[in-house]
Design an enzyme around this catalytic site. Structure first.
Site, short mmCIF file in Angstrom:
data_model
loop_
_atom_site.label_atom_id
_atom_site.label_comp_id
_atom_site.label_asym_id
_atom_site.label_seq_id
_atom_site.Cartn_x
_atom_site.Cartn_y
_atom_site.Cartn_z
CB ALA A 4 -0.98 0.02 1.17
CB ALA A 5 4.38 2.09 -0.60
N GLY A 6 2.04 2.65 -2.63
CA GLY A 6 1.47 3.40 -3.75
C GLY A 6 0.13 4.03 -3.42
CG ASP A 7 -3.08 1.70 -2.33
OD1 ASP A 7 -3.19 1.89 -3.55
OD2 ASP A 7 -3.21 0.58 -1.81
#
Length: 313
Positions: A248-251
């Site tokens: 979820a780093a991209g989120d």
């Protein structure tokens, strides 16, 4: 005015292990936990925690996970009247293995997310007049994403499309997207050539702008990101942090980008916010539990103000 999110809502089943198992191998893990996830829900939580009024549109299943997923969104401050309970299927599930390095491998079972359709588009259209930004991803049916992007663009709402998971996109969607935010793998699938060198990454960003997107950001993990618009291409460095879990780093990146744009901040500042939120998230386990709040983001940016400046700042 609000941030509007149409997308997936999952329950993440996470196993932490020393490494990924080889085919046919049983590997002893180190810990297990469940966490609310789904790219749409994660991005909604990220935006809400950073202070933007945020509304989620999607659906959960008629199972034990459905109420918990709605509750997690509400506790983060997300408005959930647009989240329907589907009586005919299960909630979306993501089975995730995280290795000690922080890298992850994920298997997603769409469940209710695969049935998002006309009802969600109708709710979305009703709320577009009060929205400034719409966040979209690709864990719901692609034809729904295309229609949502077009309706939002025609309503004057900025559209951020995070094209994940990687898949081919119809050409018409590019002109409806204000921002396109693929990672390196996703960008490669969109442009059709390998991105092994910096020059190829820059060319991919130019190609995607040429397809009709006003702003393109290719995220590169610990290397930061490459930003392109019709004025050219710029590299924006990442923040150096200890990595425990990249889920979820991209989120976190997309949620922070949406909030910065919702607040009317410059492109340079929006990218700093997005990189910072992504950096904070990889220092924590889980998807939604890793999303920073406003105070955490501001403290992180203040701490790094002299050591990290985007080009042109």
């Amino acid at each position: 005015m609000s941030v509007l999110v149409l997308g997936s809502i999952n329950m993440d089943l996470v196993a932490v292990a020393p490494r990924f198992p080889r085919p046919g191998e049983t590997l002893r893990g180190q810990r297990f936990f469940t966490a609310a996830g789904g790219k749409g829900a994660n991005q909604a939580v990220a935006a809400a925690r950073l202070g933007a009024p945020t509304r989620m549109v999607g659906r959960v299943g008629n199972d034990v996970f459905g109420p918990a997923l709605r509750q997690a969104l509400m506790e983060a401050g997300v408005e959930v009247s647009g989240v329907e309970v589907d009586p005919e299927t299960s909630s979306g599930i993501a089975v995730i293995v995280v290795e000690e390095s922080g890298q992850n491998a994920i298997v997603v079972i769409p469940g209710a997310n695969g049935r998002v359709g006309g009802a969600e588009l109708a709710r979305l259209e009703r709320w577009l007049p009060e929205a400034r930004v719409l966040l979209l991803q690709l864990e719901i049916p692609l034809e729904v994403v295309v229609q949502a992007a077009e309706r939002a663009a025609r309503a004057g709402v900025s559209v951020i499309l995070n094209p994940a998971p990687a898949m081919a996109l119809p050409e018409e969607i590019y002109r409806w997207c204000t921002w396109l935010t693929p990672n390196e793998v996703e960008a490669e699938s969109l442009v059709g050539f390998p991105l092994r060198e910096d020059q190829a990454i820059e060319e991919a960003a130019r190609v995607l702008v040429g397809k009709g997107c006003a702003h393109v950001v290719i995220t590169l993990g610990e290397r930061g990101c490459v930003y392109a618009d019709r004025g050219g291409v710029r590299w924006v460095p990442a923040y150096s942090v200890p990595v425990v879990d990249t889920v979820a780093a991209g989120d976190a990146f997309n949620g922070a980008l949406a909030v910065a744009l919702w607040e009317g901040r410059s492109v340079e500042e929006a990218l700093r916010w997005a990189n910072a939120a992504g950096a904070i998230s990889v220092t924590r386990y889980g998807a939604q539990p890793s999303m920073p709040n406003r105070d955490e983001l501001m403290a992180f940016l203040a701490q790094h103000v002299e050591t990290h400046r985007a080009p042109g700042s």
